[in-house]
Design a protein around this motif. Structure first.
Motif, PDB file in Angstrom:
ATOM      1  N   GLU A 135      -7.171  -9.405   5.783  1.00 23.35           N
ATOM      2  CA  GLU A 135      -6.796  -9.787   7.133  1.00 23.35           C
ATOM      3  C   GLU A 135      -5.382  -9.286   7.389  1.00 23.35           C
ATOM      4  O   GLU A 135      -4.527  -9.354   6.503  1.00 23.35           O
ATOM      5  N   TYR A 136      -5.153  -8.745   8.585  1.00 24.57           N
ATOM      6  CA  TYR A 136      -3.794  -8.415   9.017  1.00 24.57           C
ATOM      7  C   TYR A 136      -3.468  -9.439  10.097  1.00 24.57           C
ATOM      8  O   TYR A 136      -3.823  -9.237  11.265  1.00 24.57           O
ATOM      9  N   PRO A 137      -2.821 -10.534   9.718  1.00 25.40           N
ATOM     10  CA  PRO A 137      -2.677 -11.649  10.667  1.00 25.40           C
ATOM     11  C   PRO A 137      -1.938 -11.257  11.947  1.00 25.40           C
ATOM     12  O   PRO A 137      -2.242 -11.785  13.018  1.00 25.40           O
ATOM     13  N   ASP A 138      -0.997 -10.318  11.860  1.00 26.12           N
ATOM     14  CA  ASP A 138      -0.227  -9.947  13.056  1.00 26.12           C
ATOM     15  C   ASP A 138      -0.978  -8.987  13.960  1.00 26.12           C
ATOM     16  O   ASP A 138      -0.575  -8.732  15.086  1.00 26.12           O
ATOM     17  N   GLU A 139      -2.058  -8.386  13.436  1.00 23.50           N
ATOM     18  CA  GLU A 139      -2.759  -7.349  14.199  1.00 23.50           C
ATOM     19  C   GLU A 139      -4.155  -7.791  14.626  1.00 23.50           C
ATOM     20  O   GLU A 139      -4.893  -7.014  15.221  1.00 23.50           O
ATOM     21  N   ASN A 140      -4.519  -9.017  14.246  1.00 29.01           N
ATOM     22  CA  ASN A 140      -5.850  -9.520  14.581  1.00 29.01           C
ATOM     23  C   ASN A 140      -6.970  -8.660  13.984  1.00 29.01           C
ATOM     24  O   ASN A 140      -7.940  -8.320  14.661  1.00 29.01           O
ATOM     25  N   ILE A 141      -6.752  -8.279  12.738  1.00 27.80           N
ATOM     26  CA  ILE A 141      -7.733  -7.428  12.062  1.00 27.80           C
ATOM     27  C   ILE A 141      -8.305  -8.197  10.884  1.00 27.80           C
ATOM     28  O   ILE A 141      -7.579  -8.865  10.155  1.00 27.80           O
ATOM     29  N   PHE A 142      -9.617  -8.108  10.724  1.00 28.40           N
ATOM     30  CA  PHE A 142     -10.238  -8.660   9.516  1.00 28.40           C
ATOM     31  C   PHE A 142     -11.402  -7.776   9.122  1.00 28.40           C
ATOM     32  O   PHE A 142     -12.197  -7.376   9.956  1.00 28.40           O
ATOM     33  N   PHE A 143     -11.464  -7.430   7.839  1.00 23.65           N
ATOM     34  CA  PHE A 143     -12.631  -6.682   7.378  1.00 23.65           C
ATOM     35  C   PHE A 143     -12.954  -7.026   5.932  1.00 23.65           C
ATOM     36  O   PHE A 143     -12.130  -7.610   5.229  1.00 23.65           O
ATOM     37  N   GLU A 144     -14.174  -6.675   5.550  1.00 20.74           N
ATOM     38  CA  GLU A 144     -14.612  -6.938   4.184  1.00 20.74           C
ATOM     39  C   GLU A 144     -14.657  -5.650   3.396  1.00 20.74           C
ATOM     40  O   GLU A 144     -14.888  -4.585   3.954  1.00 20.74           O
ATOM     41  N   SER A 145     -14.406  -5.761   2.116  1.00 20.46           N
ATOM     42  CA  SER A 145     -14.243  -4.586   1.279  1.00 20.46           C
ATOM     43  C   SER A 145     -15.185  -4.683   0.082  1.00 20.46           C
ATOM     44  O   SER A 145     -14.955  -5.464  -0.834  1.00 20.46           O
ATOM     45  N   TYR A 146     -16.267  -3.904   0.136  1.00 20.69           N
ATOM     46  CA  TYR A 146     -17.281  -3.954  -0.930  1.00 20.69           C
ATOM     47  C   TYR A 146     -17.207  -2.728  -1.823  1.00 20.69           C
ATOM     48  O   TYR A 146     -16.875  -1.638  -1.348  1.00 20.69           O
ATOM     49  N   MET A 147     -17.548  -2.907  -3.066  1.00 16.96           N
ATOM     50  CA  MET A 147     -17.617  -1.770  -3.981  1.00 16.96           C
ATOM     51  C   MET A 147     -18.742  -0.833  -3.557  1.00 16.96           C
ATOM     52  O   MET A 147     -19.777  -1.278  -3.085  1.00 16.96           O
ATOM     53  N   ILE A 148     -18.511   0.480  -3.758  1.00 14.52           N
ATOM     54  CA  ILE A 148     -19.567   1.450  -3.477  1.00 14.52           C
ATOM     55  C   ILE A 148     -20.447   1.576  -4.716  1.00 14.52           C
ATOM     56  O   ILE A 148     -19.946   1.767  -5.821  1.00 14.52           O
ATOM     57  N   GLU A 149     -21.756   1.456  -4.517  1.00 19.25           N
ATOM     58  CA  GLU A 149     -22.693   1.569  -5.643  1.00 19.25           C
ATOM     59  C   GLU A 149     -22.608   2.965  -6.241  1.00 19.25           C
ATOM     60  O   GLU A 149     -22.341   3.942  -5.527  1.00 19.25           O
ATOM     61  N   THR A 150     -22.882   3.065  -7.529  1.00 22.40           N
ATOM     62  CA  THR A 150     -22.761   4.353  -8.233  1.00 22.40           C
ATOM     63  C   THR A 150     -23.578   5.449  -7.553  1.00 22.40           C
ATOM     64  O   THR A 150     -23.123   6.575  -7.411  1.00 22.40           O
ATOM     65  N   LYS A 151     -24.786   5.102  -7.094  1.00 20.99           N
ATOM     66  CA  LYS A 151     -25.646   6.142  -6.504  1.00 20.99           C
ATOM     67  C   LYS A 151     -25.104   6.648  -5.166  1.00 20.99           C
ATOM     68  O   LYS A 151     -25.455   7.735  -4.727  1.00 20.99           O
ATOM     69  N   ASP A 152     -24.250   5.871  -4.522  1.00 19.04           N
ATOM     70  CA  ASP A 152     -23.726   6.277  -3.208  1.00 19.04           C
ATOM     71  C   ASP A 152     -22.343   6.929  -3.284  1.00 19.04           C
ATOM     72  O   ASP A 152     -21.745   7.249  -2.257  1.00 19.04           O
ATOM     73  N   LEU A 153     -21.816   7.110  -4.479  1.00 24.04           N
ATOM     74  CA  LEU A 153     -20.462   7.654  -4.622  1.00 24.04           C
ATOM     75  C   LEU A 153     -20.381   9.090  -4.130  1.00 24.04           C
ATOM     76  O   LEU A 153     -21.275   9.893  -4.363  1.00 24.04           O
ATOM     77  N   LYS A 154     -19.276   9.381  -3.443  1.00 26.16           N
ATOM     78  CA  LYS A 154     -19.026  10.775  -3.067  1.00 26.16           C
ATOM     79  C   LYS A 154     -18.135  11.390  -4.133  1.00 26.16           C
ATOM     80  O   LYS A 154     -17.638  10.705  -5.017  1.00 26.16           O
ATOM     81  N   GLU A 155     -17.896  12.676  -4.017  1.00 25.32           N
ATOM     82  CA  GLU A 155     -17.044  13.352  -4.992  1.00 25.32           C
ATOM     83  C   GLU A 155     -15.645  12.732  -4.976  1.00 25.32           C
ATOM     84  O   GLU A 155     -15.144  12.347  -3.911  1.00 25.32           O
ATOM     85  N   ASN A 156     -15.031  12.659  -6.128  1.00 25.50           N
ATOM     86  CA  ASN A 156     -13.674  12.110  -6.273  1.00 25.50           C
ATOM     87  C   ASN A 156     -13.573  10.599  -6.108  1.00 25.50           C
ATOM     88  O   ASN A 156     -12.488  10.051  -6.163  1.00 25.50           O
ATOM     89  N   GLU A 157     -14.699   9.958  -5.851  1.00 26.27           N
ATOM     90  CA  GLU A 157     -14.632   8.502  -5.770  1.00 26.27           C
ATOM     91  C   GLU A 157     -14.935   7.923  -7.147  1.00 26.27           C
ATOM     92  O   GLU A 157     -16.002   8.178  -7.699  1.00 26.27           O
ATOM     93  N   PRO A 158     -13.993   7.169  -7.715  1.00 23.55           N
ATOM     94  CA  PRO A 158     -14.215   6.659  -9.063  1.00 23.55           C
ATOM     95  C   PRO A 158     -15.248   5.538  -9.088  1.00 23.55           C
ATOM     96  O   PRO A 158     -15.261   4.668  -8.211  1.00 23.55           O
ATOM     97  N   ARG A 159     -16.096   5.580 -10.096  1.00 26.94           N
ATOM     98  CA  ARG A 159     -17.152   4.589 -10.264  1.00 26.94           C
ATOM     99  C   ARG A 159     -16.542   3.212 -10.537  1.00 26.94           C
ATOM    100  O   ARG A 159     -15.547   3.104 -11.244  1.00 26.94           O
ATOM    101  N   LEU A 160     -17.106   2.193  -9.939  1.00 24.55           N
ATOM    102  CA  LEU A 160     -16.690   0.792 -10.108  1.00 24.55           C
ATOM    103  C   LEU A 160     -15.312   0.492  -9.519  1.00 24.55           C
ATOM    104  O   LEU A 160     -14.790  -0.607  -9.668  1.00 24.55           O
ATOM    105  N   LEU A 161     -14.681   1.464  -8.880  1.00 27.09           N
ATOM    106  CA  LEU A 161     -13.354   1.226  -8.299  1.00 27.09           C
ATOM    107  C   LEU A 161     -13.313   1.501  -6.797  1.00 27.09           C
ATOM    108  O   LEU A 161     -12.577   0.840  -6.065  1.00 27.09           O
ATOM    109  N   ALA A 162     -14.085   2.483  -6.339  1.00 31.60           N
ATOM    110  CA  ALA A 162     -14.040   2.842  -4.918  1.00 31.60           C
ATOM    111  C   ALA A 162     -14.718   1.761  -4.074  1.00 31.60           C
ATOM    112  O   ALA A 162     -15.686   1.146  -4.507  1.00 31.60           O
ATOM    113  N   VAL A 163     -14.162   1.526  -2.885  1.00 32.05           N
ATOM    114  CA  VAL A 163     -14.750   0.531  -1.983  1.00 32.05           C
ATOM    115  C   VAL A 163     -15.045   1.169  -0.632  1.00 32.05           C
ATOM    116  O   VAL A 163     -14.565   2.269  -0.334  1.00 32.05           O
TER     117      VAL A 163
END
Ligand SMILES: [Cu+2]
Length: 271
Positions: A135-163
């Motif tokens: 959440e960015y309380p001063d900007e009225n922003i809220f979002f959720e951040s999920y890990m990207i599954e291994t099968k959906d990874l793009k190039e240069n996106e590290p496994r188990l770390l990219a969201v």
């Protein structure tokens, strides 16, 4: 042979793209990207490590010396001595002094981290089973951040770390992070910034960082929080001020925080 050489080389040469995440064969900390982390790394590398090595070598020497010098064949009549005041005073005093030598810089760093400077931006990280919400309380922003599954990874996106939606912050700005959780204990940790704080339901912990380099940095939930504890990574993208402003414009539309009923009620009450 080539393979061995390659592994050997990776021990010493790390590409920049991999600088902000754990790498194969890594020894020691990840590269520091904030003053706080640089303090920690210096403290560890220049003070703690030499002391630990010196103590280990000294103890090893004592053990080997005692084994050889006082073995049964070389020392058939063992000494019956049980006390030696001088030695006892020394082996109490010297460790105390070593601890004091380590404690002084350690507390200095600890207090420096604890005092949050005037924040340029504030973000709130909320731990959920098993993803992070930002959440960015001063900007009225809220979002959720999920890990990207291994099968959906793009190039240069590290496994188990990219969201999918990473936290975006400007470079060289003091970012205050408020950390809490919605269900169980989590912990928001980012090694390159030297940041780690527990996310406790019903209470807010605060920490801060000032990223010194543009780039993408990775961390992980660091408090065992359930079956998918290993699958709720943290990704922070540090960008220039202009890029941040641009991102804000988009994010304010894309991630606009819905006004919930309670807020609406408050607004009506104010009218
Ligand atoms: Cu967690």
């Amino acid at each position: 042979m080539k393979k061995i050489l390659y592994i050997f080389l990776t021990l010493f040469i790390t590409s920049n793209a991999l600088a902000n995440q754990p790498i194969d064969w890594q020894l020691g900390f990840q590269k520091a990207a904030s003053e706080t982390m640089r303090d920690i790394v210096n403290f560890h590398d220049k003070l703690l490590l030499p002391i630990i090595i010196a103590i280990s070598v000294f103890v090893l020497f004592l053990m080997v010396y005692a084994c050889v010098r006082f073995r049964a064949s070389a020392n058939p009549v063992p000494s019956k001595r049980t006390h030696n005041v001088a030695v006892e005073v020394l082996w109490t005093l010297i460790p105390c002094l070593i601890l004091i030598v380590m404690a002084v810089p350690s507390f200095k760093i600890l207090y420096k981290q604890d005092a949050i400077p005037k924040a340029d931006i504030t973000v709130k990280a909320i731990g959920y089973q098993w993803y992070w919400g930002y959440e960015y309380p001063d900007e009225n922003i809220f979002f959720e951040s999920y890990m990207i599954e291994t099968k959906d990874l793009k190039e240069n996106e590290p496994r188990l770390l990219a969201v999918d939606n990473e936290l975006v912050v400007p470079v060289n700005k003091v970012v205050k992070v408020m950390i809490t959780a919605n269900d169980v204990l989590h912990a928001w940790a980012l090694p390159s910034f030297g940041v780690k704080r527990d996310a406790v339901p019903g209470r807010i912990n605060e920490t801060w960082f000032k990223a010194e380099k543009v780039g993408t940095y990775y961390g992980q939930c660091s408090e065992l929080c359930g079956i998918k504890h290993a699958f709720m990574p943290i990704e922070v993208r540090v960008v220039t001020e202009e890029e941040y402003q641009e991102w804000l414009l988009d994010a304010k539309v894309k991630f606009a925080k819905e006004i919930n009923e309670e807020d609406q009620f408050k607004k009506l009450a104010r009218k």
